[in-house]
Scaffold this motif. Structure first.
Motif, PDB file in Angstrom:
ATOM      1  N   UNK A  65       0.843  -1.191   0.000  1.00 35.60           N
ATOM      2  CA  UNK A  65       0.000   0.000   0.000  1.00 35.60           C
ATOM      3  C   UNK A  65       0.877   1.239   0.000  1.00 35.60           C
ATOM      4  N   UNK A  66       0.508   2.202  -0.827  1.00 37.00           N
ATOM      5  CA  UNK A  66       1.179   3.499  -0.844  1.00 37.00           C
ATOM      6  C   UNK A  66       0.375   4.451   0.028  1.00 37.00           C
ATOM      7  N   UNK A  67       1.057   5.102   0.950  1.00 36.07           N
ATOM      8  CA  UNK A  67       0.416   6.102   1.806  1.00 36.07           C
ATOM      9  C   UNK A  67       0.378   7.420   1.045  1.00 36.07           C
ATOM     10  N   UNK A  68      -0.822   7.828   0.621  1.00 33.71           N
ATOM     11  CA  UNK A  68      -0.976   9.055  -0.156  1.00 33.71           C
ATOM     12  C   UNK A  68      -0.953  10.295   0.721  1.00 33.71           C
ATOM     13  N   UNK A  69      -1.358  10.144   1.987  1.00 37.49           N
ATOM     14  CA  UNK A  69      -1.394  11.278   2.907  1.00 37.49           C
ATOM     15  C   UNK A  69      -2.723  11.350   3.621  1.00 37.49           C
ATOM     16  N   UNK A  70      -3.045  12.519   4.127  1.00 30.82           N
ATOM     17  CA  UNK A  70      -4.269  12.741   4.889  1.00 30.82           C
ATOM     18  C   UNK A  70      -5.289  13.495   4.041  1.00 30.82           C
ATOM     19  N   UNK A  71      -6.459  12.913   3.902  1.00 22.63           N
ATOM     20  CA  UNK A  71      -7.565  13.542   3.189  1.00 22.63           C
ATOM     21  C   UNK A  71      -8.660  13.832   4.186  1.00 22.63           C
ATOM     22  N   UNK A  72      -8.928  15.106   4.432  1.00 19.78           N
ATOM     23  CA  UNK A  72      -9.898  15.513   5.458  1.00 19.78           C
ATOM     24  C   UNK A  72      -9.550  14.885   6.807  1.00 19.78           C
ATOM     25  N   UNK A  73      -8.254  14.779   7.093  1.00 17.99           N
ATOM     26  CA  UNK A  73      -7.773  14.251   8.357  1.00 17.99           C
ATOM     27  C   UNK A  73      -7.654  12.750   8.444  1.00 17.99           C
ATOM     28  N   UNK A  74      -8.152  12.018   7.453  1.00 19.14           N
ATOM     29  CA  UNK A  74      -8.119  10.557   7.470  1.00 19.14           C
ATOM     30  C   UNK A  74      -6.994  10.029   6.579  1.00 19.14           C
ATOM     31  N   UNK A  75      -6.292   8.962   7.013  1.00 21.21           N
ATOM     32  CA  UNK A  75      -5.227   8.382   6.184  1.00 21.21           C
ATOM     33  C   UNK A  75      -5.806   7.775   4.906  1.00 21.21           C
ATOM     34  N   UNK A  76      -5.131   8.015   3.800  1.00 19.30           N
ATOM     35  CA  UNK A  76      -5.592   7.501   2.512  1.00 19.30           C
ATOM     36  C   UNK A  76      -4.479   6.708   1.851  1.00 19.30           C
ATOM     37  N   UNK A  77      -4.834   5.533   1.330  1.00 24.13           N
ATOM     38  CA  UNK A  77      -3.875   4.638   0.707  1.00 24.13           C
ATOM     39  C   UNK A  77      -4.359   4.244  -0.684  1.00 24.13           C
TER      40      UNK A  77
END
Length: 292
Positions: A65-77
């Protein structure tokens, strides 16, 4: 408000500090609000005009899984496609038309995710020794298990340019394009070149026109698979063309009125069919009409 350039403005926190911390990455992956961008090969699942996301409950512990970052405070992969699973069953035009239904921020999010997932799927082996590579730094790096070389996501710079002479613009069409479709000339920047030098060389090679006074307009990430389109403008001293038909099918000069006709009327224009709004060339044509 000006229309944003497609595939820009994802509005995410890339959270670079977490990428380099395995413990924090594990925490992000374990959070109940963590989300996975749903892809079919390299195509997005779109429902109701939006991207589809899921939780990570069905994702195996060993999944890449690639960690894309935080979207609206939630981790996104986003998941790296399995070996050989890089399906692109539709044409580029069909892909772009499908993406047009997405909000601008979601289109940008998908573009970045697609590029990084595609890079991982193509770089499972080390370019230095041929050994296996493993995902590292949250997916923003791959390390060779044999020689320990580090590899990083690739971005390919492409110059895309409007060439102007006495109030008219030079645009071209590639082989196999839809009838009457024209766009800005473009080409990859080569090693040892500046952007300006790349613009001059590409225009000379494609249409035999010398360009001067090159200036920058804007840029666009183009995730098919990983280009950075660098929009430029330059001036020519003459209009005579020597078209390299191995590169392009045709090139023509269009007046300001004809460019305005194309942008206003699209496929019904009498002059030419402009590039779709997802392409930076469309933005550049509008910029030229509005600012010159």
């Amino acid at each position: 408000m000006a229309q944003p350039i497609a595939f820009t403005g994802h509005d995410m926190d890339r959270d670079d500090h977490t990428r380099a911390d395995p413990a924090k990455l594990a925490e992000m992956r374990a959070r109940p609000d963590a989300r996975l961008l749903s892809l079919d090969g390299l195509m997005p699942h779109i429902e109701g005009g939006s991207l589809r996301f899921s939780d990570l409950s069905a994702v195996g512990a060993d999944a890449e899984l690639v960690y894309l970052g935080l979207k609206d405070g939630a981790p996104l992969f986003v998941a790296v496609p399995p070996d050989g699973d890089m399906r692109q069953a539709v044409t580029m035009r069909e892909t772009v038309m499908a993406l047009l239904q997405l909000p601008d921020q979601e289109m940008a999010l998908f573009g970045g995710a697609r590029s990084i997932a595609d890079w991982h799927a193509r770089h499972r082996f080390c370019a230095q020794c041929g050994g296996d590579t493993q995902l590292a730094k949250g997916g923003w790096q791959r390390n060779c298990v044999a020689c320990e070389a580090s590899h990083f996501p690739r971005v390919d710079p492409v110059a895309i340019m409007l060439v102007e002479h006495d109030g008219a613009l030079l645009v071209g069409r590639g082989k196999g394009w839809p009838q009457r479709s024209y766009s800005a000339l473009a080409g990859f920047i080569e090693p040892g070149e500046s952007i300006e030098e790349g613009v001059v060389r590409e225009v000379w090679e494609e249409v035999g026109v010398t360009v001067r006074d090159v200036s920058y307009i804007a840029s666009q990430p183009w995730p098919f698979p990983s280009q950075l389109m660098i929009g430029c403008h330059g001036f020519a001293d003459r209009r005579e063309l020597t078209i390299d038909e191995t590169e392009i099918e045709d090139a023509r000069w269009f007046t300001r009125g004809e460019v305005e006709d194309a942008l206003t009327n699209g496929g019904d224009a009498k002059s030419f069919v402009p590039p779709p709004r997802t392409a930076i060339a469309h933005f550049m044509l509008k910029h030229w009409v509005e600012n010159t």
